[in-house]
Write a protein that holds these residues in place. Structure first.
Motif, mmCIF file in Angstrom:
data_model
loop_
_atom_site.group_PDB
_atom_site.id
_atom_site.type_symbol
_atom_site.label_atom_id
_atom_site.label_comp_id
_atom_site.label_asym_id
_atom_site.label_seq_id
_atom_site.Cartn_x
_atom_site.Cartn_y
_atom_site.Cartn_z
ATOM 1 N N VAL A 132 41.210 41.967 38.048
ATOM 2 C CA VAL A 132 41.424 42.121 39.489
ATOM 3 C C VAL A 132 40.698 43.363 40.015
ATOM 4 N N ALA A 133 40.849 44.463 39.296
ATOM 5 C CA ALA A 133 40.224 45.710 39.743
ATOM 6 C C ALA A 133 38.703 45.583 39.772
ATOM 7 N N ARG A 134 38.154 44.883 38.785
ATOM 8 C CA ARG A 134 36.698 44.661 38.779
ATOM 9 C C ARG A 134 36.289 43.839 40.005
ATOM 10 N N ALA A 135 37.075 42.799 40.294
ATOM 11 C CA ALA A 135 36.741 41.941 41.450
ATOM 12 C C ALA A 135 36.834 42.725 42.759
ATOM 13 N N TRP A 136 37.761 43.672 42.829
ATOM 14 C CA TRP A 136 37.920 44.476 44.055
ATOM 15 C C TRP A 136 36.756 45.444 44.271
ATOM 16 N N THR A 137 36.114 45.840 43.162
ATOM 17 C CA THR A 137 35.091 46.879 43.292
ATOM 18 C C THR A 137 33.674 46.335 43.165
ATOM 19 N N ASP A 138 33.541 45.105 42.718
ATOM 20 C CA ASP A 138 32.211 44.542 42.463
ATOM 21 C C ASP A 138 32.132 43.152 43.110
ATOM 22 N N PRO A 139 31.567 43.084 44.324
ATOM 23 C CA PRO A 139 31.553 41.806 45.065
ATOM 24 C C PRO A 139 30.848 40.684 44.309
ATOM 25 N N ALA A 140 29.802 41.024 43.549
ATOM 26 C CA ALA A 140 29.100 39.968 42.797
ATOM 27 C C ALA A 140 30.018 39.419 41.700
ATOM 28 N N TYR A 141 30.787 40.328 41.062
ATOM 29 C CA TYR A 141 31.737 39.875 40.030
ATOM 30 C C TYR A 141 32.799 38.979 40.661
ATOM 31 N N LYS A 142 33.290 39.383 41.815
ATOM 32 C CA LYS A 142 34.313 38.577 42.492
ATOM 33 C C LYS A 142 33.806 37.164 42.766
ATOM 34 N N LEU A 154 42.655 51.519 40.309
ATOM 35 C CA LEU A 154 43.069 50.285 40.983
ATOM 36 C C LEU A 154 43.853 49.372 40.031
ATOM 37 N N ALA A 155 43.385 49.288 38.782
ATOM 38 C CA ALA A 155 44.050 48.409 37.813
ATOM 39 C C ALA A 155 45.514 48.811 37.621
ATOM 40 N N GLU A 156 45.772 50.122 37.717
ATOM 41 C CA GLU A 156 47.143 50.627 37.568
ATOM 42 C C GLU A 156 48.096 50.060 38.625
ATOM 43 N N LEU A 157 47.531 49.720 39.792
ATOM 44 C CA LEU A 157 48.373 49.237 40.894
ATOM 45 C C LEU A 157 48.776 47.776 40.740
ATOM 46 N N VAL A 158 48.016 47.029 39.927
ATOM 47 C CA VAL A 158 48.151 45.567 39.922
ATOM 48 C C VAL A 158 49.272 45.132 38.979
ATOM 49 N N SER A 159 50.267 44.466 39.517
ATOM 50 C CA SER A 159 51.393 44.028 38.697
ATOM 51 C C SER A 159 51.208 42.583 38.253
ATOM 52 N N ARG A 160 51.915 42.248 37.197
ATOM 53 C CA ARG A 160 51.942 40.853 36.735
ATOM 54 C C ARG A 160 52.362 39.923 37.877
ATOM 55 N N ASP A 161 53.421 40.318 38.584
ATOM 56 C CA ASP A 161 53.951 39.437 39.633
ATOM 57 C C ASP A 161 52.940 39.187 40.744
ATOM 58 N N ALA A 162 52.065 40.178 41.003
ATOM 59 C CA ALA A 162 51.041 39.979 42.034
ATOM 60 C C ALA A 162 50.017 38.949 41.582
ATOM 61 N N MET A 163 49.800 38.850 40.272
ATOM 62 C CA MET A 163 48.826 37.882 39.759
ATOM 63 C C MET A 163 49.445 36.486 39.589
ATOM 64 N N ILE A 164 50.776 36.407 39.632
ATOM 65 C CA ILE A 164 51.467 35.110 39.707
ATOM 66 C C ILE A 164 51.560 34.692 41.175
ATOM 67 N N GLY A 165 51.592 35.690 42.048
ATOM 68 C CA GLY A 165 51.667 35.425 43.481
ATOM 69 C C GLY A 165 53.057 35.565 44.072
ATOM 70 N N VAL A 166 54.035 36.041 43.279
ATOM 71 C CA VAL A 166 55.367 36.260 43.848
ATOM 72 C C VAL A 166 55.486 37.655 44.479
ATOM 73 N N ALA A 167 54.458 38.477 44.281
ATOM 74 C CA ALA A 167 54.454 39.809 44.893
ATOM 75 C C ALA A 167 53.076 40.082 45.469
ATOM 76 N N LYS A 168 53.013 41.119 46.300
ATOM 77 C CA LYS A 168 51.708 41.617 46.760
ATOM 78 C C LYS A 168 51.480 42.942 46.032
ATOM 79 N N VAL A 169 50.261 43.436 46.103
ATOM 80 C CA VAL A 169 50.013 44.764 45.543
ATOM 81 C C VAL A 169 50.331 45.777 46.634
ATOM 82 N N ALA A 170 51.292 46.629 46.332
ATOM 83 C CA ALA A 170 51.736 47.600 47.332
ATOM 84 C C ALA A 170 50.680 48.675 47.534
ATOM 85 N N ALA A 171 50.561 49.140 48.761
ATOM 86 C CA ALA A 171 49.680 50.264 49.036
ATOM 87 C C ALA A 171 50.208 51.487 48.297
ATOM 88 N N PRO A 172 49.327 52.378 47.879
ATOM 89 C CA PRO A 172 49.769 53.566 47.128
ATOM 90 C C PRO A 172 50.772 54.376 47.946
#
Lengths: 103, 200, 115
Positions: free
Chosen positions: B54-64, B180-198
């Protein structure tokens, strides 16, 4: 089959219980059940579709009242006996020996 | 771990031990292989893998772009592959669409990126309800989805495995991939949560 | 017969895709309107009850995969296309479905007919 596993859209199955800081496994036996899956599949004893179907055949009360890794265990036992890898009497005898403790 | 070796074995412990010892004696299962698989999925594979994707996709548009076009291949770029992740599809949350995952028929889950699924994901209450009342379920997870946002529920009935690419939260401009990777939770990748702003 | 530690970890890392190189020709493409068959097989199937008889739209074609209904019973792989099919929540749940929402379900070619 129209089994209990086909849960989408049902009502009345209770609240969603989320465990904070949940461990990957809750019991030592769950680890063993998980760890046997790939080695068993590699022997050609069964594939994932057969495993799922064995779980589906366990019956609604048992399905709802047992945990995920118990479903797997039930499926291993069922398929290995059905395919002649083990016999039910081998399993029963071995369980009795283990229950009686080390000799 | 908390198992008392002096107490008698439970019925299920006896069944597991009976099965495993018979299979070892027949030469069908090598206990060292079982140990290694347990160690891998208990300690090495888990949602930190997905968070790096997820963090790679957020920082590298070509990767996303590659990730959304061919999830399996793009995830392998970061070294993650294997059983229950052979054919990956990544779905993107946007201000207009919120995605959430389920397997109503069993408990399919993308092991290489998220690890083994939590009990609630495998449970009858989640699997039955999230398809018919996704907004209600999301609310129970503390996730409010605005009325104008479309909710898409992905039921993995086949051998595709899904992962949600959550929205990058505001206030993370200039952050490194690792932060960025530190912010990303399992639940956000299942879609039951969002990634909270710092800081929230 | 038992795989050893190295083989086990190799197999875990390699996975075992049920994707097939060849199979029956796709009968649908993205954007096509479809109806899911109303069937009630007593054996294994991956067609959930909640989509049976419902109308949807092909969202994307995932390629060719083994057909579980036949493979689980040992009667062959019958490789065929699998698609993400989009159903509106209203189509599946009637007035209890939110008009904004949709479900995407992976459906094998054999489970559907053109609308």
């Amino acid at each position: 089959m129209n089994g209990i596993h086909d849960l989408g859209g049902m009502h009345g199955l209770g609240p969603i219980v989320v465990e904070k800081n949940e461990p990957v496994f809750h019991h030592a036996w769950e680890r063993r059940v998980f760890g046997m899956f790939l080695p068993l599949a590699a022997t050609g004893a069964f594939g994932v579709d057969e495993l799922r179907h064995a779980i589906e055949r366990m019956g609604a009360p048992a399905y709802l009242n047992t945990s995920y890794y118990e479903h797997w265990l039930f499926a291993y036992e069922t398929l290995l006996v059905e395919k002649g890898v083990l016999t039910q009497s081998e399993l029963t005898t071995r369980r009795q020996q283990i229950a009686q403790g080390p000799v | 771990m908390g198992e008392n070796h002096t107490r008698p074995l439970s019925e299920i412990e006896i069944r597991v031990k009976a099965l495993e010892t018979l299979l070892i004696e027949k030469g069908l299962v090598d206990p060292a292989a079982v140990d290694a698989l347990i160690d891998t999925y208990e300690h090495k594979v888990g949602p930190r893998n997905g968070a790096k994707v997820v963090a790679r996709a957020w920082t590298d548009p070509a990767y996303k772009q590659r990730l959304l076009a061919d999830g399996t291949k793009a995830i392998l770029e970061l070294g993650y592959s294997g059983i229950q992740g052979e054919d990956m599809v990544v779905v993107e949350n946007t201000p207009e669409v919120h995605n959430v995952l389920v397997c109503t028929l069993c408990s399919c889950y993308p092991w290489p990126t998220l690890g083994l699924p939590p009990v609630w994901y495998k449970s009858a209450p989640y699997r039955s309800r999230v398809v018919i009342d996704p907004r209600g379920v999301l609310k129970e997870f503390g996730t409010e989805v605005a009325d104008e946002v479309k909710v898409k529920v992905w039921d993995s009935t086949a051998e595709l495995r899904y992962m949600v690419l959550p929205e990058r939260p505001a206030g993370t401009e200039g952050w490194s991939e690792a932060q960025l990777a530190e912010l990303v939770s399992r639940d956000a990748m299942i879609g039951v949560a969002k990634v909270a702003a710092p800081g929230k | 017969m038992a795989i050893n530690l190295v083989q086990a970890l190799g197999a875990a890392l390699a996975g075992a895709s049920s994707r097939e190189a060849e199979g029956s020709a796709p009968r649908f493409k993205a954007g096509d309107e479809v109806v899911v068959l109303n069937i009630n097989p007593s054996g294994h199937t991956r067609m959930p009850r909640y989509i049976r008889g419902k109308q949807g739209v092909i969202d994307r074609d995932h390629g060719i995969f083994v057909f579980p209904d036949t493979f689980a019973s040992g009667t062959g792989k019958k490789p065929q296309h699998v698609y993400s099919v989009r159903f509106t929540a209203r189509e599946l749940w009637g007035p209890q479905g939110n008009p904004k929402d949709a479900l995407l379900v992976d459906v094998w070619d054999d489970y559907m007919e053109p609308r």
